[in-house]
Design an enzyme around this catalytic site. Structure first.
Site, PDB file in Angstrom:
ATOM      1  N   CYS A   1      -2.477  -4.408  -8.982  1.00 59.62           N
ATOM      2  CA  CYS A   1      -2.179  -2.984  -8.820  1.00 59.62           C
ATOM      3  C   CYS A   1      -2.379  -2.251 -10.143  1.00 59.62           C
ATOM      4  O   CYS A   1      -2.527  -1.030 -10.161  1.00 59.62           O
ATOM      5  CB  CYS A   1      -0.766  -2.782  -8.296  1.00 59.62           C
ATOM      6  SG  CYS A   1       0.501  -3.643  -9.224  1.00 59.62           S
TER       7      CYS A   1
ATOM      8  N   GLU B   1       6.933  -0.169  -4.884  1.00 62.71           N
ATOM      9  CA  GLU B   1       5.875  -0.450  -5.864  1.00 62.71           C
ATOM     10  C   GLU B   1       4.553  -0.390  -5.105  1.00 62.71           C
ATOM     11  O   GLU B   1       4.162  -1.346  -4.449  1.00 62.71           O
ATOM     12  CB  GLU B   1       6.083  -1.830  -6.501  1.00 62.71           C
ATOM     13  CG  GLU B   1       7.356  -1.955  -7.320  1.00 62.71           C
ATOM     14  CD  GLU B   1       7.304  -1.200  -8.633  1.00 62.71           C
ATOM     15  OE1 GLU B   1       6.243  -0.614  -8.955  1.00 62.71           O
ATOM     16  OE2 GLU B   1       8.322  -1.188  -9.348  1.00 62.71           O
TER      17      GLU B   1
ATOM     18  N   SER C   1       0.813  -1.206   0.000  1.00 57.86           N
ATOM     19  CA  SER C   1       0.000   0.000   0.000  1.00 57.86           C
ATOM     20  C   SER C   1       0.852   1.264   0.000  1.00 57.86           C
ATOM     21  O   SER C   1       1.998   1.273   0.476  1.00 57.86           O
ATOM     22  CB  SER C   1      -0.911   0.014   1.229  1.00 57.86           C
ATOM     23  OG  SER C   1      -0.168   0.277   2.395  1.00 57.86           O
TER      24      SER C   1
END
Length: 536
Positions: free
Chosen positions: A323, A289, A268
């Site tokens: 994502c 990331e 997150s």
């Protein structure tokens, strides 16, 4: 739902509630015999540093398709992490001295070992993470492809000879390994993201300590056993690829540990920001990331048949848990109604194919946890309260496991807080735009900058999209979905996505340190910039 709940892998999610003595584990069911093929047992050790030994809490791993316990993993204690870090640092001294092509040969063998276990490892990913089997096998293939890429890299790691302004001098750029690195991965890509980091880091001469998500510990144990087999076969210290399953305490140790020269974190934005700050406090390197709030812009000249094929997977695939999942469709006013209507029909056509991710007819599996289902429900309720219209979906599927309907939302403004908040579930917002310039502005107005795509037949618009005034994301696509990146290109994003780059291109530089070397063979001291000092 915040990404802390959805993907935050530093948050403690260890489940240690005792089960009834007569309760069964899925690993005991012959239907899941592939678990034994991977060397897994009813009770597994989640710490490896050349030997398997753990002293922490016991984690029960659940299948999101049915909510049942697969098996148990004993996690790391703080002292277990210390043993892993010390062993990885010690193993580095031997590993870094091996020639890069020799390290590449070991990575090649890891790729071959993964090929041998492709089917059972893919099945385990489906069972423990929840993605459908073709995607799960594809994730393992991604690790294999990175091993292939790393093998080539091992024979082509560059150094540079630069022209020196001083006679009798040579100017060289030399790359050397960093040392031990920490790899923290999320639940949604429990194999591939480790592979991105591990394979590249290994050929660069680094060792690693891997802290996986504590909701996919069996996958981490199985992958590490495969890697261990190759290391043992080559008489390489096992701590080159150490494993440390655990929760928040282990993650914090790793992040704060100055022996971890680089910390690669996938998760997150909120937790990633904390990781970045902690690593920077000790002047370490971080590779982040983080979140994505990805958009597809559909131009008025777009091939809508192509767009619909892409959007179905981009919005609903992996139950919205990539994502790079498309969260926003920015639709030109001339095609808006048609796209919403056709996408609604496409979503309706896949509802009957939501189910057990191990079955060949399944197209969409479950959400990963009950908490993710609650977040989905809460987000849908907030959408309706805010005046949004649920064009399709919006319901939890009443069945065993954690299943929800893919959901299409209209009627909210482009800058609404819900549209700007990523819920890690299959919810897509359809937004009308008058032109490409407005679409680009809407694409760029969110805090994240991971992936984006434009559907158009206009060459001029393509170059506008990929130019300095176009998408501000790290991944900029044309006529393909926002998800499904290849290993050859560097993967990552800008802004609150963290700025990290993994896998292809020159991402190897993140795992090495660069030295500028000047060698004087002239027999005399010559200063740069023609500086004269004393009697020179």
């Amino acid at each position: 739902m915040s990404r802390i709940l959805c993907r935050g892998v530093l948050s403690l999610r260890v489940i240690s509630a005792p089960m009834a003595r007569n309760a069964s584990y899925l690993i005991e069911d012959p239907k899941y015999s592939f678990l034994r093929d991977l060397g897994l047992e009813k009770k597994n050790v989640g710490v490896f540093n050349g030997k398997w030994q753990a002293n922490g809490q016991v984690i029960q791993s659940f299948s999101p398709a049915n909510g049942k316990v697969i098996a148990e993993v004993q996690a790391a204690s703080p002292s277990d992490y210390e043993s892993c870090a010390a062993a990885a640092q010690e193993a580095w001294r031997e590993w870094a001295e091996l020639p890069a092509p020799t390290r590449g040969e070991v990575v090649r063998q890891i790729g071959d070992a993964l090929r041998e276990k492709l089917q059972p490892l893919g099945q385990l990913v489906s069972l423990e993470m929840g993605k459908i089997l073709p995607e799960a096998i594809g994730e393992v293939v991604e690790y294999i492809h990175v091993c292939d890429l790393a093998l080539g890299l091992s024979r082509s790691l560059p150094g540079t000879i630069l022209p020196s302004e001083r006679p009798g001098h040579v100017l060289i750029e030399k790359w050397n390994p960093l040392g031990a690195i920490g790899i923290i991965t999320a639940f949604n890509f429990p194999v591939a993201v480790f592979g991105w980091n591990s394979a590249i880091a290994m050929v660069c001469g680094d060792t690693s300590v891997w802290k996986p998500s504590d909701t996919t510990p069996l996958i981490a144990v199985a992958v590490t056993k495969i890697v261990e087999g190759v290391l043992v076969k080559n008489n390489i210290p096992g701590a080159v690829a150490s494993l440390c399953v655990g929760g928040k305490d282990v993650g914090q140790q790793l992040v704060k540990d100055p022996r971890m020269k680089l910390v690669s974190f996938t998760g997150s934005t909120a937790v990633g920001q904390q990781v970045g700050v902690e690593v920077q406090k000790r002047f370490g390197r971080h590779l982040l990331e983080l979140g994505g709030n990805n958009a597809i812009i559909v131009n008025e000249d777009a091939n809508l048949d192509l767009l619909l094929q892409a959007a179905l997977f981009a919005c609903a695939g992996t139950a919205g848990q990539r994502c790079t999942t498309t969260r926003r469709l920015l639709l030109h006013k001339k095609v808006y109604s048609e796209v919403v209507t056709r996408l609604t029909k496409a979503f309706a056509g896949v509802v009957s194919k939501i189910g057990d991710p191990l079955l060949p007819e399944t197209l969409i599996g479950p959400l990963h946890t009950p908490a993710a289902v609650e977040a989905y429900k809460k987000t849908v309720a907030e959408i309706v309260k805010a005046g949004g219209k649920i064009e399709f979906g919006g319901k939890v599927i009443e069945r065993e496991g954690y299943f929800v309907e893919p959901t299409i939302v209209t009627g909210l403004p482009h800058d609404h807080s819900l549209v700007h908040t990523e819920c890690f579930a299959p919810i897509v917002y359809c937004l009308e735009i008058p032109d490409l310039s407005t679409g680009i502005a809407y694409n760029n107005e969110v805090e994240q900058g991971l992936s984006s795509s434009l559907f158009t037949e206009s060459l001029a618009d393509i170059f506008k999209w990929i130019g300095p005034g176009g998408s501000d994301c790290g991944i900029v696509n044309v006529n393909i979905p926002t998800n499904g990146a290849e290993v050859g290109g560097a993967f990552g994003g800008e802004k609150r996505t963290g700025g990290g780059r993994e896998c292809g291109s020159d991402s190897w530089k993140g795992y090495m340190r660069r030295s500028t070397v000047t060698i004087n063979y002239s027999g005399a001291i010559k200063l740069a910039q023609n500086i004269q000092f004393g009697d020179q």
